[in-house]
Design a protein around this motif. Structure first.
Motif, PDB file in Angstrom:
ATOM      1  N   TYR A  84     -24.204  -6.534  13.584  1.00 16.48           N
ATOM      2  CA  TYR A  84     -23.371  -7.594  13.018  1.00 16.48           C
ATOM      3  C   TYR A  84     -21.912  -7.165  13.037  1.00 16.48           C
ATOM      4  CZ  TYR A  84     -27.765  -9.164  10.988  1.00 16.48           C
ATOM      5  OH  TYR A  84     -29.051  -9.582  10.809  1.00 16.48           O
ATOM      6  N   LYS A  85     -21.024  -8.090  13.344  1.00 13.83           N
ATOM      7  CA  LYS A  85     -19.586  -7.867  13.206  1.00 13.83           C
ATOM      8  C   LYS A  85     -19.219  -8.200  11.764  1.00 13.83           C
ATOM      9  CE  LYS A  85     -18.646  -9.364  17.901  1.00 13.83           C
ATOM     10  NZ  LYS A  85     -18.087 -10.431  18.723  1.00 13.83           N
ATOM     11  N   VAL A  86     -18.424  -7.337  11.154  1.00 15.76           N
ATOM     12  CA  VAL A  86     -17.936  -7.617   9.807  1.00 15.76           C
ATOM     13  C   VAL A  86     -16.653  -8.422   9.980  1.00 15.76           C
ATOM     14  CG1 VAL A  86     -17.154  -6.629   7.627  1.00 15.76           C
ATOM     15  CG2 VAL A  86     -18.935  -5.464   8.960  1.00 15.76           C
ATOM     16  N   THR A  87     -16.620  -9.659   9.475  1.00 18.82           N
ATOM     17  CA  THR A  87     -15.475 -10.541   9.705  1.00 18.82           C
ATOM     18  C   THR A  87     -14.736 -10.933   8.435  1.00 18.82           C
ATOM     19  OG1 THR A  87     -16.897 -12.486   9.622  1.00 18.82           O
ATOM     20  CG2 THR A  87     -16.477 -11.521  11.798  1.00 18.82           C
ATOM     21  N   SER A  88     -15.349 -10.720   7.274  1.00 19.79           N
ATOM     22  CA  SER A  88     -14.680 -11.110   6.033  1.00 19.79           C
ATOM     23  C   SER A  88     -15.131 -10.228   4.880  1.00 19.79           C
ATOM     24  CB  SER A  88     -14.939 -12.589   5.724  1.00 19.79           C
ATOM     25  OG  SER A  88     -16.320 -12.831   5.633  1.00 19.79           O
ATOM     26  N   ILE A  89     -14.337 -10.251   3.827  1.00 17.24           N
ATOM     27  CA  ILE A  89     -14.641  -9.472   2.634  1.00 17.24           C
ATOM     28  C   ILE A  89     -14.595 -10.436   1.460  1.00 17.24           C
ATOM     29  CG2 ILE A  89     -13.966  -7.542   1.161  1.00 17.24           C
ATOM     30  CD1 ILE A  89     -12.450  -6.494   3.745  1.00 17.24           C
ATOM     31  N   PHE A  90     -15.702 -10.546   0.766  1.00 22.47           N
ATOM     32  CA  PHE A  90     -15.781 -11.443  -0.375  1.00 22.47           C
ATOM     33  C   PHE A  90     -15.572 -10.688  -1.680  1.00 22.47           C
ATOM     34  CE2 PHE A  90     -18.358 -13.619  -3.653  1.00 22.47           C
ATOM     35  CZ  PHE A  90     -17.640 -14.791  -3.715  1.00 22.47           C
ATOM     36  N   ARG A  91     -16.160  -9.494  -1.789  1.00 24.25           N
ATOM     37  CA  ARG A  91     -16.062  -8.757  -3.036  1.00 24.25           C
ATOM     38  C   ARG A  91     -16.076  -7.261  -2.774  1.00 24.25           C
ATOM     39  NH1 ARG A  91     -14.874 -10.677  -7.410  1.00 24.25           N
ATOM     40  NH2 ARG A  91     -16.136 -12.479  -6.982  1.00 24.25           N
ATOM     41  N   PHE A  92     -15.123  -6.558  -3.357  1.00 24.19           N
ATOM     42  CA  PHE A  92     -15.057  -5.102  -3.333  1.00 24.19           C
ATOM     43  C   PHE A  92     -14.496  -4.627  -4.670  1.00 24.19           C
ATOM     44  CE2 PHE A  92     -13.552  -0.889  -1.999  1.00 24.19           C
ATOM     45  CZ  PHE A  92     -14.554  -0.486  -1.150  1.00 24.19           C
ATOM     46  N   SER A  93     -14.446  -5.530  -5.626  1.00 20.77           N
ATOM     47  CA  SER A  93     -13.841  -5.270  -6.935  1.00 20.77           C
ATOM     48  C   SER A  93     -14.512  -4.119  -7.667  1.00 20.77           C
ATOM     49  CB  SER A  93     -13.935  -6.508  -7.822  1.00 20.77           C
ATOM     50  OG  SER A  93     -13.268  -7.571  -7.243  1.00 20.77           O
ATOM     51  N   TYR A  94     -13.791  -3.590  -8.568  1.00 19.82           N
ATOM     52  CA  TYR A  94     -14.263  -2.555  -9.483  1.00 19.82           C
ATOM     53  C   TYR A  94     -14.596  -1.240  -8.800  1.00 19.82           C
ATOM     54  CZ  TYR A  94     -14.411  -6.671 -12.383  1.00 19.82           C
ATOM     55  OH  TYR A  94     -14.066  -7.818 -13.039  1.00 19.82           O
ATOM     56  N   ALA A  95     -14.110  -1.026  -7.600  1.00 20.27           N
ATOM     57  CA  ALA A  95     -14.211   0.277  -6.956  1.00 20.27           C
ATOM     58  C   ALA A  95     -13.054   1.104  -7.514  1.00 20.27           C
ATOM     59  CB  ALA A  95     -14.139   0.140  -5.442  1.00 20.27           C
ATOM     60  N   VAL A  96     -13.159   1.435  -8.774  1.00 27.36           N
ATOM     61  CA  VAL A  96     -12.034   1.943  -9.566  1.00 27.36           C
ATOM     62  C   VAL A  96     -11.426   3.251  -9.083  1.00 27.36           C
ATOM     63  CG1 VAL A  96     -12.697   0.704 -11.651  1.00 27.36           C
ATOM     64  CG2 VAL A  96     -13.634   2.979 -11.223  1.00 27.36           C
ATOM     65  N   ASN A  97     -12.137   4.041  -8.314  1.00 27.31           N
ATOM     66  CA  ASN A  97     -11.601   5.321  -7.851  1.00 27.31           C
ATOM     67  C   ASN A  97     -10.919   5.241  -6.493  1.00 27.31           C
ATOM     68  OD1 ASN A  97     -12.459   6.795 -10.126  1.00 27.31           O
ATOM     69  ND2 ASN A  97     -14.521   6.880  -9.303  1.00 27.31           N
ATOM     70  N   THR A  98     -10.983   4.098  -5.832  1.00 27.81           N
ATOM     71  CA  THR A  98     -10.442   3.976  -4.480  1.00 27.81           C
ATOM     72  C   THR A  98      -8.918   4.054  -4.502  1.00 27.81           C
ATOM     73  OG1 THR A  98     -12.335   2.651  -3.820  1.00 27.81           O
ATOM     74  CG2 THR A  98     -10.397   2.565  -2.395  1.00 27.81           C
ATOM     75  N   GLN A  99      -8.376   5.044  -3.777  1.00 28.62           N
ATOM     76  CA  GLN A  99      -6.933   5.244  -3.688  1.00 28.62           C
ATOM     77  C   GLN A  99      -6.377   4.790  -2.336  1.00 28.62           C
ATOM     78  OE1 GLN A  99      -6.216   9.384  -4.518  1.00 28.62           O
ATOM     79  NE2 GLN A  99      -7.249   9.284  -6.492  1.00 28.62           N
ATOM     80  N   LYS A 100      -7.200   4.884  -1.300  1.00 26.97           N
ATOM     81  CA  LYS A 100      -6.772   4.510   0.043  1.00 26.97           C
ATOM     82  C   LYS A 100      -7.815   3.563   0.631  1.00 26.97           C
ATOM     83  CE  LYS A 100      -5.607   6.344   4.592  1.00 26.97           C
ATOM     84  NZ  LYS A 100      -5.522   7.515   5.442  1.00 26.97           N
ATOM     85  N   LEU A 101      -7.354   2.410   1.106  1.00 25.12           N
ATOM     86  CA  LEU A 101      -8.257   1.396   1.649  1.00 25.12           C
ATOM     87  C   LEU A 101      -7.771   0.957   3.022  1.00 25.12           C
ATOM     88  CD1 LEU A 101     -10.620  -0.605   1.266  1.00 25.12           C
ATOM     89  CD2 LEU A 101      -8.993  -2.145   0.157  1.00 25.12           C
ATOM     90  N   THR A 102      -8.674   1.011   4.001  1.00 26.22           N
ATOM     91  CA  THR A 102      -8.359   0.574   5.352  1.00 26.22           C
ATOM     92  C   THR A 102      -9.250  -0.611   5.703  1.00 26.22           C
ATOM     93  OG1 THR A 102      -7.770   2.823   5.994  1.00 26.22           O
ATOM     94  CG2 THR A 102      -8.221   1.265   7.774  1.00 26.22           C
ATOM     95  N   ILE A 103      -8.611  -1.718   6.068  1.00 25.94           N
ATOM     96  CA  ILE A 103      -9.320  -2.908   6.514  1.00 25.94           C
ATOM     97  C   ILE A 103      -9.045  -3.020   8.008  1.00 25.94           C
ATOM     98  CG2 ILE A 103      -9.547  -5.403   6.248  1.00 25.94           C
ATOM     99  CD1 ILE A 103      -8.499  -4.986   3.353  1.00 25.94           C
TER     100      ILE A 103
END
Length: 143
Positions: A84-103
């Protein structure tokens, strides 16, 4: 003898169809995929073509871990080895420790409040392919 043989062939054919059918996916079905770095993301199927052309699509609907560095994958594989191709992001909330995010490239939309409350987020990389960002997608992020 012919009737018995026909019954056996029909029974065998139905059994094969049942096995094949059990591997079919449907829009709305959810599954979990453990990518690099041990991050477990939960996906929902948004497009299913039942072909090998790689046209199947999913969106990220959750995570069960909060890695310090997170990269959303461009492709995932379900337990039946469907890609599957990942084409959208609906929810990633509350990942409280994430400092660096790459989309990555290929992501076209981020849903409303998708990354809300990423309190420690310091670095964010967005792709050129991104055409829609929902209201409050990064709401309540302190940085």
């Amino acid at each position: 003898m012919n009737l018995l043989m026909n019954k056996r062939l029909i029974t065998f054919g139905l059994a094969i169809m049942a096995v094949v059918q059990s591997y079919a996916q449907s829009i709305g079905e959810q599954f979990q995929y453990s990518g690099d770095g041990g991050m477990n993301l939960i996906y929902q199927i948004t497009k299913w073509s039942n072909s090998s052309n790689g046209d199947n699509q999913v969106c990220v609907i959750g995570t069960d871990k909060t890695p310090v560095e997170a990269t959303i994958p461009t492709e995932v594989i379900d337990r039946y080895n469907n890609h599957y191709k990942v084409t959208s992001i609906f929810r990633f909330s509350y990942a409280v420790n994430t400092q660096k995010l790459t989309i990555p490239e290929g992501i076209t939309s981020i849903g409303e409040g998708a990354f809300g409350r990423l309190d420690k987020l310091e670095t964010l990389s967005l792709p050129v392919s991104l055409s829609e960002i929902g209201k409050g997608a990064f709401g309540y992020c302190k940085n």
